[in-house]
Scaffold this motif. Structure first.
Motif, mmCIF file in Angstrom:
data_model
loop_
_atom_site.group_PDB
_atom_site.id
_atom_site.type_symbol
_atom_site.label_atom_id
_atom_site.label_comp_id
_atom_site.label_asym_id
_atom_site.label_seq_id
_atom_site.Cartn_x
_atom_site.Cartn_y
_atom_site.Cartn_z
ATOM 1 N N ASN A 161 0.827 -1.206 0.000
ATOM 2 C CA ASN A 161 0.000 0.000 0.000
ATOM 3 C C ASN A 161 0.863 1.258 0.000
ATOM 4 N N ARG A 162 1.942 1.212 0.767
ATOM 5 C CA ARG A 162 2.826 2.376 0.838
ATOM 6 C C ARG A 162 3.529 2.590 -0.503
ATOM 7 N N ALA A 163 3.891 1.494 -1.166
ATOM 8 C CA ALA A 163 4.519 1.602 -2.489
ATOM 9 C C ALA A 163 3.565 2.244 -3.485
ATOM 10 N N SER A 164 2.285 1.883 -3.399
ATOM 11 C CA SER A 164 1.283 2.480 -4.283
ATOM 12 C C SER A 164 1.177 3.983 -4.060
ATOM 13 N N GLU A 165 1.305 4.403 -2.802
ATOM 14 C CA GLU A 165 1.261 5.835 -2.492
ATOM 15 C C GLU A 165 2.465 6.554 -3.097
ATOM 16 N N PHE A 166 3.627 5.907 -3.070
ATOM 17 C CA PHE A 166 4.829 6.518 -3.648
ATOM 18 C C PHE A 166 4.728 6.613 -5.173
ATOM 19 N N VAL A 167 4.005 5.672 -5.788
ATOM 20 C CA VAL A 167 3.808 5.743 -7.239
ATOM 21 C C VAL A 167 3.033 6.998 -7.605
ATOM 22 N N VAL A 168 2.022 7.321 -6.795
ATOM 23 C CA VAL A 168 1.181 8.503 -7.046
ATOM 24 C C VAL A 168 1.902 9.780 -6.637
ATOM 25 N N SER A 169 2.615 9.721 -5.523
ATOM 26 C CA SER A 169 3.299 10.913 -5.002
ATOM 27 C C SER A 169 4.769 10.592 -4.750
ATOM 28 N N PRO A 170 5.582 10.606 -5.787
ATOM 29 C CA PRO A 170 7.003 10.262 -5.638
ATOM 30 C C PRO A 170 7.781 11.348 -4.900
ATOM 31 N N THR A 171 8.857 10.954 -4.280
ATOM 32 C CA THR A 171 9.741 11.908 -3.626
ATOM 33 C C THR A 171 10.601 12.609 -4.668
ATOM 34 N N ALA A 172 11.268 13.671 -4.258
ATOM 35 C CA ALA A 172 12.154 14.398 -5.166
ATOM 36 C C ALA A 172 13.289 13.504 -5.636
ATOM 37 N N ALA A 173 13.781 12.666 -4.729
ATOM 38 C CA ALA A 173 14.865 11.746 -5.082
ATOM 39 C C ALA A 173 14.402 10.732 -6.132
ATOM 40 N N MET A 174 13.156 10.271 -6.010
ATOM 41 C CA MET A 174 12.605 9.334 -6.991
ATOM 42 C C MET A 174 12.498 9.990 -8.365
ATOM 43 N N GLU A 175 12.037 11.229 -8.395
ATOM 44 C CA GLU A 175 11.908 11.931 -9.666
ATOM 45 C C GLU A 175 13.277 12.156 -10.311
#
Length: 450
Positions: A161-175
């Motif tokens: 579930n937390r991974a799904s949240e990161f897909v929708v709202s990625p961190t700056a490092a992810m981007e």
């Protein structure tokens, strides 16, 4: 795009014609597929290396095995978006950021006739980038969720579930990682203008009497430089040195690349020892010796598979870089067991340069490198390449001529070099012959060497 000068317009058209070859387009598409697959394939190794490296450096792990499946899912979901972007570019033309691969920027005119090759290459790159970025988004989301789990912030059951949240709202490092993935898979990482590549590009703007004779090569510098730099990571030993200059996850990535490259080099080493793999034709020899080399049905950077020579220099960039270097050094002074003299050492050194410029985007730069190394023998070939660029749709014309007339022609002058790439006219040139006096025939047609 701003209005270009006449000189820039001529330059753009010439490059557009060179890139019109189906081989360039096919090679770019295959490269995108391969680099994306390679990024995902090395993730398990990166995850394994991260376990001891994170412990040694006293930090949290930055790569996990459970990223692999999400990365694959992300790659598949990036495909539809990439197709939409591809169709848009083909219809409306490449934006300034899309033509940066060939350093044309806002110089490129916007008509279909003048940019169709750029559009095609940029369209394919759009798919490659979309797949890479979406793959990194999904893999990075699982990575960030797993890091929170290992830090005790969430339970194991909450990881998905937390991974799904990161897909929708990625961190700056992810981007930032997504942009890096897109640049890596398309070899478009920007270079420091004060560095070696920047210096080379300035050198190519050298002006004589108001004319910049080497300007047409400049757009092809960034991509081969990135291919070469990435290829060094897969070169045994060199990748280890690069790893020492990195820290954190980047060090684990470099170590994974070097392990993969070392394995590939070891696998192909037996072919070199058996004489079934070779580099370019011998440098510093007579034309007769070079012709004799070709009459053995050899091709530059080839490998003997089932009695047939297959080119490996344009397959699997950047993994072909260590293979090309290995073949060139072997041919330079290891094959006959002689101690390296000045000529052999210089030839081995230039193997690194050739590995950089001998690829699907930079035939002209490759010829320039050869001309500098041996002007008496390759200077004419370099001038022939320039003359061919003046032929409209030169890349497509060359492929059409070779498909219609697969016989290798014995070209000896600039005029004959132009004739050799014109369908129908190429048949008027004498054929090259093998040791038995038979015409040498080019195999593979439009798909060779891909």
């Amino acid at each position: 795009l701003n209005k270009p000068t006449v000189g820039k317009r001529i330059l753009t058209n010439a490059i557009n014609w060179v890139l019109s070859s189906p081989k360039s387009q096919i090679g770019n598409a295959i490269s995108g597929i391969f680099t994306n697959a390679l990024r995902i394939a090395r993730k398990p190794l990166e995850a394994a290396i991260e376990v001891p490296m994170a412990a040694i450096e006293g930090r949290q792990r930055e790569a996990y095995l459970n990223e692999v499946i999400p990365s694959m899912v992300g790659a598949m979901r990036g495909y539809p978006d990439g197709i939409r972007r591809m169709l848009y570019i083909l219809r409306h033309g490449a934006a300034a950021e899309d033509v940066v691969k060939f350093d044309m920027g806002k110089q490129a005119p916007g008509s279909v006739w003048e940019t169709f090759s750029f559009r095609a290459l940029s369209a394919v790159d759009a798919v490659t980038k979309s797949i890479a970025m979406r793959s990194e988004r999904y893999g990075g989301a699982m990575r960030e969720a797993t890091k929170e789990y290992t830090a005790g912030k969430i339970s194991k059951a909450d990881i998905s579930n937390r991974a799904s949240e990161f897909v929708v709202s990625p961190t700056a490092a992810m981007e930032e990682a997504e942009i890096k993935a897109a640049q890596e898979t398309t070899f478009t990482k920007p270079h420091d203008p004060r560095g070696l590549v920047g210096s080379l590009k300035r050198l190519l703007t050298w002006e004589v009497g108001g004319v910049q004779p080497l300007k047409f090569i400049q757009p092809f510098v960034d991509v081969p430089a990135n291919i070469f730099y990435e290829g060094m990571s897969y070169t045994p030993g060199v990748g280890l040195v690069k790893a020492l200059t990195k820290s954190g996850k980047e060090r684990s990535e470099e170590l994974a690349k070097n392990i993969i490259g070392s394995g590939i080099a070891a696998a192909f080493g037996s072919y070199l020892l058996e004489g079934k793999m070779w580099g370019k034709p011998p440098v510093g020899t007579s034309r007769a010796d070079r012709d004799a080399w070709y009459r053995k049905h050899k091709i530059p950077y080839g490998i003997d598979i089932g009695g047939k020579a297959v080119a490996f220099d344009r397959i699997g960039e950047p993994l072909n870089i260590p293979l090309k270097i290995m073949a060139d050094i072997h041919d330079s002074y290891l094959k006959d067991g002689k101690q390296p003299d000045k000529v052999r050492v210089m030839s081995a050194v230039t193997a690194f340069g050739r590995a950089m410029v001998d690829n699907s985007y930079t035939a002209g730069l490759s010829d320039l490198f050869d001309a500098i190394e041996d002007p008496g023998r390759y200077g004419t070939k370099f001038l022939q390449r320039i003359a061919q660029m003046a032929v409209p749709l030169s890349g497509a014309m060359r492929v059409a001529a070779q498909t219609i007339d697969p016989t290798v022609r014995d070209v000896r002058s600039i005029a004959e070099s132009v004739q050799s790439i014109i369908p129908g006219l190429s048949k008027g040139l004498p054929a090259k012959r093998d040791l038995l006096g038979r015409d040498i025939v080019r195999e593979g047609g439009i798909v060779q060497p891909y």
